[in-house]
Design a protein around this motif. Structure first.
Motif, PDB file in Angstrom:
ATOM      1  N   ILE A 122      -6.136   2.585   1.311  1.00 58.74           N
ATOM      2  CA  ILE A 122      -4.995   3.093   0.537  1.00 58.74           C
ATOM      3  C   ILE A 122      -3.875   2.044   0.509  1.00 58.74           C
ATOM      4  O   ILE A 122      -3.270   1.778  -0.549  1.00 58.74           O
ATOM      5  CB  ILE A 122      -4.507   4.428   1.130  1.00 58.74           C
ATOM      6  CG1 ILE A 122      -5.570   5.516   0.927  1.00 58.74           C
ATOM      7  CG2 ILE A 122      -3.193   4.849   0.514  1.00 58.74           C
ATOM      8  CD1 ILE A 122      -5.254   6.818   1.613  1.00 58.74           C
ATOM      9  N   ALA A 123      -3.594   1.427   1.683  1.00 62.30           N
ATOM     10  CA  ALA A 123      -2.559   0.385   1.736  1.00 62.30           C
ATOM     11  C   ALA A 123      -2.969  -0.823   0.893  1.00 62.30           C
ATOM     12  O   ALA A 123      -2.146  -1.398   0.153  1.00 62.30           O
ATOM     13  CB  ALA A 123      -2.321  -0.025   3.190  1.00 62.30           C
ATOM     14  N   LEU A 144       9.265  -3.166   6.649  1.00 62.35           N
ATOM     15  CA  LEU A 144       9.032  -2.014   5.773  1.00 62.35           C
ATOM     16  C   LEU A 144       7.575  -1.985   5.279  1.00 62.35           C
ATOM     17  O   LEU A 144       6.973  -0.921   5.120  1.00 62.35           O
ATOM     18  CB  LEU A 144       9.986  -2.045   4.595  1.00 62.35           C
ATOM     19  CG  LEU A 144      11.466  -1.782   4.932  1.00 62.35           C
ATOM     20  CD1 LEU A 144      12.337  -1.930   3.689  1.00 62.35           C
ATOM     21  CD2 LEU A 144      11.624  -0.393   5.542  1.00 62.35           C
ATOM     22  N   ALA A 145       7.027  -3.179   5.011  1.00 66.67           N
ATOM     23  CA  ALA A 145       5.623  -3.227   4.582  1.00 66.67           C
ATOM     24  C   ALA A 145       4.696  -2.691   5.684  1.00 66.67           C
ATOM     25  O   ALA A 145       3.750  -1.935   5.433  1.00 66.67           O
ATOM     26  CB  ALA A 145       5.249  -4.656   4.203  1.00 66.67           C
ATOM     27  N   ALA A 146       4.992  -3.100   6.944  1.00 69.45           N
ATOM     28  CA  ALA A 146       4.179  -2.609   8.065  1.00 69.45           C
ATOM     29  C   ALA A 146       4.328  -1.102   8.221  1.00 69.45           C
ATOM     30  O   ALA A 146       3.345  -0.378   8.510  1.00 69.45           O
ATOM     31  CB  ALA A 146       4.598  -3.326   9.353  1.00 69.45           C
ATOM     32  N   LEU A 147       5.574  -0.599   7.984  1.00 71.08           N
ATOM     33  CA  LEU A 147       5.793   0.850   8.086  1.00 71.08           C
ATOM     34  C   LEU A 147       4.985   1.606   7.033  1.00 71.08           C
ATOM     35  O   LEU A 147       4.406   2.668   7.314  1.00 71.08           O
ATOM     36  CB  LEU A 147       7.286   1.151   7.926  1.00 71.08           C
ATOM     37  CG  LEU A 147       7.669   2.644   7.993  1.00 71.08           C
ATOM     38  CD1 LEU A 147       7.271   3.247   9.328  1.00 71.08           C
ATOM     39  CD2 LEU A 147       9.181   2.801   7.741  1.00 71.08           C
ATOM     40  N   SER A 148       4.921   1.030   5.806  1.00 70.56           N
ATOM     41  CA  SER A 148       4.146   1.699   4.763  1.00 70.56           C
ATOM     42  C   SER A 148       2.663   1.763   5.109  1.00 70.56           C
ATOM     43  O   SER A 148       1.980   2.757   4.844  1.00 70.56           O
ATOM     44  CB  SER A 148       4.351   0.984   3.428  1.00 70.56           C
ATOM     45  OG  SER A 148       3.763  -0.315   3.454  1.00 70.56           O
ATOM     46  N   ALA A 188       3.627  12.590   2.626  1.00 71.90           N
ATOM     47  CA  ALA A 188       3.245  11.399   3.380  1.00 71.90           C
ATOM     48  C   ALA A 188       2.702  10.312   2.458  1.00 71.90           C
ATOM     49  O   ALA A 188       3.071   9.135   2.587  1.00 71.90           O
ATOM     50  CB  ALA A 188       2.192  11.785   4.430  1.00 71.90           C
ATOM     51  N   ILE A 189       1.840  10.701   1.520  1.00 70.93           N
ATOM     52  CA  ILE A 189       1.264   9.703   0.606  1.00 70.93           C
ATOM     53  C   ILE A 189       2.349   9.111  -0.304  1.00 70.93           C
ATOM     54  O   ILE A 189       2.405   7.886  -0.512  1.00 70.93           O
ATOM     55  CB  ILE A 189       0.140  10.349  -0.226  1.00 70.93           C
ATOM     56  CG1 ILE A 189      -1.004  10.784   0.697  1.00 70.93           C
ATOM     57  CG2 ILE A 189      -0.378   9.397  -1.287  1.00 70.93           C
ATOM     58  CD1 ILE A 189      -2.071  11.612  -0.007  1.00 70.93           C
ATOM     59  N   PHE A 190       3.170  10.043  -0.838  1.00 70.18           N
ATOM     60  CA  PHE A 190       4.250   9.543  -1.699  1.00 70.18           C
ATOM     61  C   PHE A 190       5.246   8.704  -0.892  1.00 70.18           C
ATOM     62  O   PHE A 190       5.785   7.704  -1.385  1.00 70.18           O
ATOM     63  CB  PHE A 190       4.958  10.737  -2.350  1.00 70.18           C
ATOM     64  CG  PHE A 190       5.970  10.331  -3.371  1.00 70.18           C
ATOM     65  CD1 PHE A 190       5.574   9.925  -4.644  1.00 70.18           C
ATOM     66  CD2 PHE A 190       7.333  10.294  -3.070  1.00 70.18           C
ATOM     67  CE1 PHE A 190       6.503   9.539  -5.592  1.00 70.18           C
ATOM     68  CE2 PHE A 190       8.263   9.896  -4.015  1.00 70.18           C
ATOM     69  CZ  PHE A 190       7.836   9.529  -5.279  1.00 70.18           C
ATOM     70  N   GLY A 191       5.436   9.130   0.384  1.00 70.86           N
ATOM     71  CA  GLY A 191       6.354   8.365   1.243  1.00 70.86           C
ATOM     72  C   GLY A 191       5.838   6.961   1.495  1.00 70.86           C
ATOM     73  O   GLY A 191       6.620   5.993   1.559  1.00 70.86           O
ATOM     74  N   MET A 192       4.527   6.831   1.684  1.00 69.94           N
ATOM     75  CA  MET A 192       3.943   5.504   1.881  1.00 69.94           C
ATOM     76  C   MET A 192       4.248   4.615   0.677  1.00 69.94           C
ATOM     77  O   MET A 192       4.659   3.452   0.832  1.00 69.94           O
ATOM     78  CB  MET A 192       2.432   5.643   2.086  1.00 69.94           C
ATOM     79  CG  MET A 192       1.670   4.320   2.315  1.00 69.94           C
ATOM     80  SD  MET A 192       1.215   3.433   0.793  1.00 69.94           S
ATOM     81  CE  MET A 192       0.194   4.639  -0.018  1.00 69.94           C
ATOM     82  N   HIS A 193       4.073   5.133  -0.565  1.00 72.38           N
ATOM     83  CA  HIS A 193       4.362   4.363  -1.759  1.00 72.38           C
ATOM     84  C   HIS A 193       5.854   4.023  -1.842  1.00 72.38           C
ATOM     85  O   HIS A 193       6.222   2.868  -2.163  1.00 72.38           O
ATOM     86  CB  HIS A 193       3.958   5.160  -2.998  1.00 72.38           C
ATOM     87  CG  HIS A 193       4.396   4.525  -4.273  1.00 72.38           C
ATOM     88  ND1 HIS A 193       3.705   3.491  -4.870  1.00 72.38           N
ATOM     89  CD2 HIS A 193       5.498   4.750  -5.066  1.00 72.38           C
ATOM     90  CE1 HIS A 193       4.332   3.126  -5.968  1.00 72.38           C
ATOM     91  NE2 HIS A 193       5.425   3.890  -6.115  1.00 72.38           N
TER      92      HIS A 193
END
Length: 785
Positions: A122-123, A144-148, A188-193
């Protein structure tokens, strides 16, 4: 060039909401997918993993691109088609492999590995999709990239845990809970984006020429939306269809599991495709063997279709039936296995009951017919020994239902002991038994009858009452007497009728010479049943003379029967038959009623009242309602009981003393006289005669026949007269036909006589004439001279 930072951008609200809804719907699809994978078999699992993984990956991918298109600043930018396609492949492949890993082994390492694969894909999809932007360079904030990436991994782990490891995998998850989890995972999914977009910094690059393999944002938006909606529609339609199929399969499985019959489907070579619970319960095993024939050696796949076949399993019997299943690409066999042990046992019980007597458990008449048919078919010599217990109706009335049943069982036990193992004892009536002897043993029928007489002659004890029995036996032979099984039994029965005529404990073999007499007995039995309805009976009256008073003491009512086909039938012929058939009760009541009516008519004619004597059969006297019935007849006719005399045979009066004494006492209280008929032919004792309320002893006519030729006979009659006087009774001698007999009786001080010397039996209309015309019967001087 001037950089553009994501968090300062403006967004299209509609596309943002649409992307979140796609994320939530994707999460819902993931939950449904996990349940399908968990509950399906291996081949079905693979289908759901491919279809569901592709749908879930495509949903997350479409959420990503629609969310990117929501950024107003990025809308003029085109997208690289190869990278866009690569990103969707990464998303779908990652979801497929993640579900594949965790579906094969539900362990913690498998969960972590599947979460890393799915979260990484997904990432990767997100950042490959970001790389598809054309006309802009992108830099990222590493934190921030690692957090996503961590959010993608965490969301994947949570989704897999909910679907494969939580308590909801073992029980049904309610719709509300599934929606809640879907919305939460959508966040969670939208938060990752969203976090991934915050990590990106865009720098626009000016160029005069268009990019190769580029696609416009608006076209991409419509294409992504259309494909996503179409795939979601197909996926959820398949879920709905699968739900209906599962529901139908569940209902079918529930029905099949709830049935007591075992149901199995196999391939043509016997490999089991499906078996319900009853099948494994039938063999006391859990599911293990793959082939139908491995469960028992008697099971065979070569059994013809539609034809039930019974297989013995230990102490049970199984009925196995097979049916072909062909068509719709099927070529299988459907099996039904039913435990028919109880059915067979019930059938055997019903058959046993149909062919055996319920009281004695001996073979009955139906079984007798089958046995005879089998032996006659092979022309095996057969002797039919027919046994009939004498005076059975009298005994039944005296003993009652329970006592007669007990006596029947004791008789059957004694007869059973006498027969050879090769012989067959059957019960064909209430008091009738038949013994069949075959082959060489058929010549021993008479000896067998003698053994039966000896066994039956021993006293029986019925609830403390001693009962002595006699029997009559008839014998017929196949093929000597007949070629028919029906006639064989009939002829033996006819021989029994003949043996009853000659006395007790007699054996009579069927003979053609006596066939006419035997058949007449049968005809009498048939005609007797209709004699009352046809008014064929009549009464005559035999005068009884007092020797001490030299006058008419009374008359005895005698029954006569004149049949239109048989002519005049003697009472000695039809009375025993009436007693055997039970017709003696209505006939006896008719005699009592008609004779009482005649007495009333005589009394009204003005003659001096005299005694009316009526014979009472032992069967009548034995009935519990005898006294009540007699009282009803007296009330109906108006007969004065003081002038009624009942003649009861010695055998019936001296049997069952307690009940006899009660009846006699009641009759005596009514004023009715009791005469002991046929005295001397029974087994009276002095004590019995002294205790019973009897007024008259009536000596049987057989004792006077040889009065002057047999000195012993004279002594016997003299002692009888003295015995009666010693007991305070009057004595009557019947059958007096000569003056010598009369004179001897006068000298011995006999009280009453009757016989042809004084008068033959008279019709009712002649009785009054006789009374008025005859004033004296004996000329004393002349007689004594």
């Amino acid at each position: 060039m001037e950089p553009v930072v994501e968090h300062s951008m403006s967004h299209n609200g509609f596309l943002v909401i649409l992307s979140y809804l796609i994320a939530a719907v994707s999460a819902y699809a993931a939950i449904e997918l996990a349940r399908r994978v968990n509950s399906a078999n291996r081949s079905t699992q693979n289908v759901w993993i491919i279809a569901g993984g592709a749908t879930l990956g495509l949903g997350i991918w479409s959420m990503h691109f629609i969310a990117m298109l929501a950024h107003e600043v990025l809308r003029p930018i085109t997208y690289s088609v190869p990278l866009v396609l690569l990103s969707v492949v990464i998303a779908m492949a990652g979801c497929m492999f993640g579900f594949l890993i965790v579906s094969r082994r539900t362990t913690r390492p498998a969960l972590i590995g599947a979460g890393l694969v799915m979260g990484g894909s997904i990432a990767s999809m997100h950042y490959v999709g970001m790389a598809a932007l054309q006309g802009v360079t992108t830099s990222y904030n590493p934190w921030l990239a690692a957090l996503s990436i961590l959010i993608a991994l965490g969301a994947s782990l949570v989704a897999l845990w909910i679907g494969f490891f939580s308590k909801y995998t073992q029980k049904k998850m309610h719709m509300e809970l599934k929606v809640f989890f879907s919305l939460l995972m959508g966040v969670a999914i939208f938060g990752m984006h969203f976090v991934g977009m915050l990590a990106a910094t865009f720098t626009f690059v000016e160029t005069d020429r268009p990019f190769a393999n580029a696609i416009e944002p608006s076209l991409l938006a419509w294409l992504v939306t259309a494909i996503t909606i179409l795939l979601f529609a197909i996926f959820f339609l398949s879920l709905t269809l699968d739900r209906h199929l599962r529901k139908r399969e569940f209902i079918q499985a529930t029905i099949l599991d709830s049935t007591t019959d075992a149901v199995v489907t196999t391939t043509k070579d016997g490999m089991i495709q499906y078996a319900n619970t009853a099948f494994y319960r039938l063999f006391d095993e859990v599911e293990q063997d793959a082939f139908f024939q491995d469960y028992h050696p008697s099971l065979t796949i070569n059994q013809p279709f539609h034809e039930p076949r019974r297989v013995d399993l230990d102490d049970r019997t199984i009925e196995v039936t097979s049916y072909p299943l062909k068509g719709e690409t099927m070529d299988q066999v459907l099996w039904f296995l039913r435990d028919v042990s109880e059915t067979i046992a019930s059938q055997r019980l019903v058959e046993h009951m149909a062919y055996h007597d319920t009281l004695t458990d001996l073979p009955n008449r139906h079984k007798l017919e089958r046995i005879l048919a089998e032996h006659i078919q092979i022309e095996d010599p057969v002797a039919c020994l027919y046994i009939d217990i004498d005076r059975w109706r009298f005994l039944s009335d005296m003993l009652g239902h329970h006592g007669s049943d007990e006596l029947t069982m004791q008789i059957a036990e004694r007869l059973q002991v006498t027969i050879h193992p090769d012989d067959i004892l059957t019960r064909v009536g209430s008091s009738e038994f038949i013994i069949l002897l075959f082959d060489k043993r058929s010549t021993l029928a008479k000896q067998k009858a003698e053994k039966c007489i000896k066994a039956i002659s021993q006293p029986f004890d019925i609830d403390g009452t001693t009962v002595e029995l006699t029997m009559s036996a008839g014998i017929s032979h196949y093929p000597k007497d007949t070629k028919s099984a029906e006639e064989l039994v009939q002829y033996a029965r006819l021989a029994v009728h003949e043996s009853k005529r000659t006395g007790k404990n007699q054996i009579k073999e069927f003979e053609d010479e006596s066939k006419h007499q035997i058949l007449r007995t049968v005809e009498i039995e048939k005609a007797l049943a209709q004699a009352l309805d046809r008014n064929e009976f009549s009464l005559v009256y035999q005068p009884k003379v007092s020797l001490t008073q030299n006058r008419l003491e009374g008359v005895e009512a005698l029954l006569r029967w004149n049949n239109r086909e048989l002519g005049h039938v003697s009472p000695t012929d039809f009375i025993p038959i009436a007693e055997n058939t039970g017709l003696i009760h209505p006939i006896g009541n008719w005699v009592m009623r008609e004779s009482c009516r005649a007495w009333v008519r005589w009394n009204k004619s003005g003659v001096k009242p005299f005694t009316l004597s009526v014979n009472v059969s032992p069967l009548q006297f034995a009935r519990e309602d005898f006294v009540e019935s007699l009282q009803a007849i007296l009330d109906e006719t108006g007969m004065d009981p003081m002038f009624l005399e009942l003649e009861v045979t010695e055998s019936s009066m001296l049997s069952y003393e307690e009940s006899t004494r009660e009846k006699l006492t009641q009759l005596h209280q009514f004023g009715i006289l009791i005469s002991l008929d046929d005295f001397g032919t029974g087994y009276s004792s002095f004590r019995q005669l002294r205790e019973l309320p009897v007024q008259v002893l009536k000596i049987d006519r057989s004792f006077i026949v040889n009065l002057f030729t047999d000195r012993n006979q004279e002594a016997i009659v003299r002692s009888m007269i003295q015995l009666g006087h010693n007991l305070g009774m009057k004595v009557l001698m019947e059958g007096v036909e000569t003056s010598d007999q009369l004179e001897w009786l006068l000298n011995e001080q006999c009280d009453y006589v009757q016989g042809y010397y004084f008068s033959r039996p008279l019709l009712e209309k002649d009785v009054v004439k006789h009374v008025k015309s005859v004033t004296t019967y004996i000329e004393f001087g002349k007689t004594r001279a």
